[in-house]
Design an enzyme around this catalytic site. Structure first.
Site, PDB file in Angstrom:
ATOM      1  N   SER A  10       0.847  -1.253   0.012  1.00 55.17           N
ATOM      2  CA  SER A  10      -0.056   0.010  -0.031  1.00 55.17           C
ATOM      3  C   SER A  10       0.795   1.318   0.053  1.00 55.17           C
ATOM      4  O   SER A  10       1.553   1.300   0.889  1.00 55.17           O
ATOM      5  CB  SER A  10      -0.886  -0.220   1.369  1.00 55.17           C
ATOM      6  N   HIS A  35      -1.108  -1.313  -4.328  1.00 55.23           N
ATOM      7  CA  HIS A  35      -2.305  -0.816  -3.687  1.00 55.23           C
ATOM      8  C   HIS A  35      -2.525   0.400  -3.394  1.00 55.23           C
ATOM      9  O   HIS A  35      -1.447   1.029  -2.565  1.00 55.23           O
ATOM     10  CB  HIS A  35      -2.453  -1.906  -2.503  1.00 55.23           C
ATOM     11  N   ASP A  37      -4.769   3.498  -1.609  1.00 57.56           N
ATOM     12  CA  ASP A  37      -5.955   3.467  -0.712  1.00 57.56           C
ATOM     13  C   ASP A  37      -6.418   5.001  -1.020  1.00 57.56           C
ATOM     14  O   ASP A  37      -5.769   5.850  -0.849  1.00 57.56           O
ATOM     15  CB  ASP A  37      -5.396   3.476   0.652  1.00 57.56           C
ATOM     16  N   MET A  39      -8.864   7.627   0.122  1.00 53.73           N
ATOM     17  CA  MET A  39      -9.890   8.147   1.328  1.00 53.73           C
ATOM     18  C   MET A  39     -10.517   9.480   1.199  1.00 53.73           C
ATOM     19  O   MET A  39      -9.783  10.413   0.576  1.00 53.73           O
ATOM     20  CB  MET A  39      -9.083   8.033   2.463  1.00 53.73           C
ATOM     21  N   HIS A  68      -8.302   0.664  -3.917  1.00 47.08           N
ATOM     22  CA  HIS A  68      -9.204   0.396  -2.986  1.00 47.08           C
ATOM     23  C   HIS A  68      -9.861   1.908  -2.381  1.00 47.08           C
ATOM     24  O   HIS A  68      -9.267   2.873  -2.118  1.00 47.08           O
ATOM     25  CB  HIS A  68      -8.291  -0.205  -1.638  1.00 47.08           C
ATOM     26  N   MET A  70     -12.195   3.988  -0.536  1.00 46.55           N
ATOM     27  CA  MET A  70     -13.029   4.237   0.632  1.00 46.55           C
ATOM     28  C   MET A  70     -13.676   5.429   0.424  1.00 46.55           C
ATOM     29  O   MET A  70     -13.460   6.598   1.302  1.00 46.55           O
ATOM     30  CB  MET A  70     -12.009   4.138   1.803  1.00 46.55           C
ATOM     31  N   MET A 139     -11.022  -6.475   5.024  1.00 49.64           N
ATOM     32  CA  MET A 139     -10.260  -5.593   5.798  1.00 49.64           C
ATOM     33  C   MET A 139     -10.015  -6.251   7.386  1.00 49.64           C
ATOM     34  O   MET A 139     -11.079  -6.776   8.237  1.00 49.64           O
ATOM     35  CB  MET A 139     -11.289  -4.349   6.416  1.00 49.64           C
ATOM     36  N   ASP A 177      -6.407  -7.051   4.058  1.00 48.96           N
ATOM     37  CA  ASP A 177      -5.647  -5.556   4.233  1.00 48.96           C
ATOM     38  C   ASP A 177      -5.803  -5.155   5.567  1.00 48.96           C
ATOM     39  O   ASP A 177      -6.822  -4.881   6.100  1.00 48.96           O
ATOM     40  CB  ASP A 177      -6.642  -4.773   3.144  1.00 48.96           C
TER      41      ASP A 177
END
Ligand code: DX5
Ligand code: ZN
Length: 221
Positions: A10, A35, A37, A39, A68, A70, A139, A177
């Site tokens: 990540s 990966h 992330d 957010m 990913h 979120m 998760m 993850d």
């Protein structure tokens, strides 16, 4: 069937001031997926990066960009992440309002679709859409931050998903993850995971340590 373990560092734990170099270094060190992330400060209590950064990083690696999301809402942003160069787009059922529609949209964009389960999200949320996904992400921390501790109760969820994926006969990655270390990696793989996301454990120690970090995570049970 559970495939050989793949490692998805990540970039949340990379040096953001040198992100292109960091992606090149972790690629060269043996990462299988990159990966990312994403957010939004709303779905999770943290803000990270958007499609412009994914696009800027794309030329730095040919590895699979495992994005990913979120964020909520998620649907309006799917085309931008697809266009930016994501290979896999993973969404949370709670991002809403219609998980199945989000997965259809991802597939219509020609990308692989993933569903991600928070620690308190029941396994059934993924089972209901198993025919629509290429990846299930479990998760093992609450989403929002790197560096948290692995929640061991998620191992049972991984095992149940492994059985369901095998019974489906489809090729679906089972990714875990959060809080992955050389030790928790073994537990996750034993339970049935075949893709391990790791931020802290991949990027710790700086570039000279990356190859060793990834080899340790890959070592298996
Ligand atoms: C958390 C993110 C994770 C996180 C993992 O919301 O989805 O990918 O960065 O970080 P570590 O490996 O440090 O727990
Ligand atoms: Zn993640």
């Amino acid at each position: 069937m559970q495939k050989p373990v793949r490692i998805a560092p990540s970039i949340l734990s990379a040096d953001f001031a040198r992100l292109g170099e960091e992606v090149r270094a972790i690629d060269a060190a043996g990462a299988d997926y990159i990966h990312v992330d994403v957010m939004d400060g709303h779905f999770v209590p943290n803000l990270t990066i958007g499609p412009a950064v994914v696009k800027a990083l794309r030329p730095h690696s040919k590895k699979i960009f495992d994005v990913h999301l979120m964020i909520s809402p998620v649907d309006p942003y799917l085309p931008q992440f697809a266009e930016a160069g994501a290979d896999i787009l993973t969404v949370h059922p709670e991002a809403g309002p219609h998980l199945h529609r989000s997965l259809q949209s991802i597939r219509a964009l020609g990308k692989k679709a993933g569903v991600s389960l928070n620690p308190a999200t029941p396994v059934e949320a993924a089972l209901a859409v198993l025919d629509m996904v290429d990846l299930v992400l479990v998760m093992s921390v609450n989403p929002g931050f790197g560096g948290q501790s692995f929640i061991a109760s998620q191992l049972d969820k991984i095992a149940r998903l492994r059985a369901a994926i095998d019974a489906s006969g489809r090729e679906i990655d089972l990714e875990v993850d959060g809080g992955i270390t050389a030790e928790t990696a073994k537990l996750a793989v034993k339970a049935g995971a075949d893709v391990l996301v790791a931020g802290t454990a991949s990027f710790g120690g700086g570039p000279a340590a990356y190859a060793g970090n990834i080899a340790r995570l890959r070592a298996g049970p």
